[in-house]
Scaffold this active site. Structure first.
Site, mmCIF file in Angstrom:
data_model
loop_
_atom_site.group_PDB
_atom_site.id
_atom_site.type_symbol
_atom_site.label_atom_id
_atom_site.label_comp_id
_atom_site.label_asym_id
_atom_site.label_seq_id
_atom_site.Cartn_x
_atom_site.Cartn_y
_atom_site.Cartn_z
ATOM 1 N N HIS A 155 -3.355 7.757 6.456
ATOM 2 C CA HIS A 155 -1.607 8.388 6.485
ATOM 3 C C HIS A 155 -2.576 9.817 6.017
ATOM 4 C CE1 HIS A 155 2.188 6.386 6.104
ATOM 5 N NE2 HIS A 155 1.253 5.291 5.679
ATOM 6 N N HIS A 197 -4.581 1.633 7.515
ATOM 7 C CA HIS A 197 -2.796 1.961 7.604
ATOM 8 C C HIS A 197 -3.121 2.865 6.659
ATOM 9 C CE1 HIS A 197 0.845 1.254 8.190
ATOM 10 N NE2 HIS A 197 1.236 2.216 6.566
ATOM 11 N N GLU A 198 -3.408 2.844 5.049
ATOM 12 C CA GLU A 198 -3.673 3.949 3.942
ATOM 13 C C GLU A 198 -4.407 4.419 4.572
ATOM 14 O OE1 GLU A 198 -0.991 3.566 2.086
ATOM 15 O OE2 GLU A 198 -0.663 1.420 2.959
ATOM 16 N N GLN A 246 2.758 9.938 1.589
ATOM 17 C CA GLN A 246 4.311 8.843 1.729
ATOM 18 C C GLN A 246 4.944 9.537 0.099
ATOM 19 O OE1 GLN A 246 2.266 5.334 2.215
ATOM 20 N NE2 GLN A 246 4.182 5.471 3.140
ATOM 21 N N GLY A 284 0.725 -1.714 0.072
ATOM 22 C CA GLY A 284 0.530 -0.115 0.004
ATOM 23 C C GLY A 284 0.800 1.304 0.101
ATOM 24 N N CYS A 297 5.475 0.106 7.181
ATOM 25 C CA CYS A 297 5.293 1.218 6.097
ATOM 26 C C CYS A 297 6.311 1.551 5.898
ATOM 27 C CB CYS A 297 4.789 2.840 7.592
ATOM 28 S SG CYS A 297 4.358 3.449 6.795
ATOM 29 N N LEU A 298 5.894 1.916 3.943
ATOM 30 C CA LEU A 298 7.626 1.629 3.400
ATOM 31 C C LEU A 298 8.125 3.481 3.687
ATOM 32 C CD1 LEU A 298 5.795 1.361 0.046
ATOM 33 C CD2 LEU A 298 7.217 0.100 1.293
HETATM 34 ZN ZN ZN Z 1 2.451 3.543 5.724
#
Ligand code: ZN
Length: 150
Positions: free
Chosen positions: A135, A131-132, A51, A46, A89-90
């Site tokens: 963000h 999660h997304e 991000q 995701g 998380c990226l």
């Molecule tokens: Zn994330």
């Protein structure tokens, strides 16, 4: 398509509330394509627009390889149950933690054609959707982490 730079934890961008999309322009379509490429290149499931430094309510999720879910202005409209699983998380490389999330969620969003759709997911997909969407409100999984996983 172009690979975008992923903003890392510590950057203020990740803490901002994103603005909704009122018109799906060619720039938004390009952003979606670039976000998908960036997510895949980073081996993530995701990615949310903040991000990649864009404060708009857009996210992509790919839990099943090849099945990308594009979310514009997503909103959780129903949730049920509970799960405690690890997530990462990226934007926070190398850290994993256990979070409490709903077991099932239903999200309403727009697709790239501007059509409203609903997607329901359980387990990993439910976690990824939550999660997304977090963000887009400047929230990170470490905020709700129950404990860190080595
Ligand atoms: Zn994330």
């Amino acid at each position: 398509m172009a690979k975008l730079k992923i903003v890392k934890h510590g950057d203020e961008t990740l803490r901002k509330v994103c603005r909704p999309i009122d018109q799906i322009t060619p720039r938004i379509i390009t952003l979606l394509d670039d976000m998908i490429e960036t997510m895949r290149d980073a081996d993530g499931c995701g990615l949310a627009a903040p991000q990649v430094g864009i404060l708009r309510r857009i996210a992509v999720v790919e839990v099943e390889p090849g099945e990308v879910i594009e979310l514009i202005n997503p909103k959780i409209i129903a949730f049920a149950g509970e799960q405690e699983e690890s997530e990462g998380c990226l934007s926070i490389p190398g850290r994993w933690g256990i979070t409490k999330r709903p077991m099932h969620v239903t999200v309403r969003a727009l697709n790239r054609k501007g059509e409203t759709f609903e997607i329901s997911g359980s387990e990993l997909l439910a976690r990824a959707l939550c999660h997304e969407i977090d963000h887009l409100d400047g929230k990170l999984f470490i905020d709700k982490m129950i404990r860190e996983v080595e």
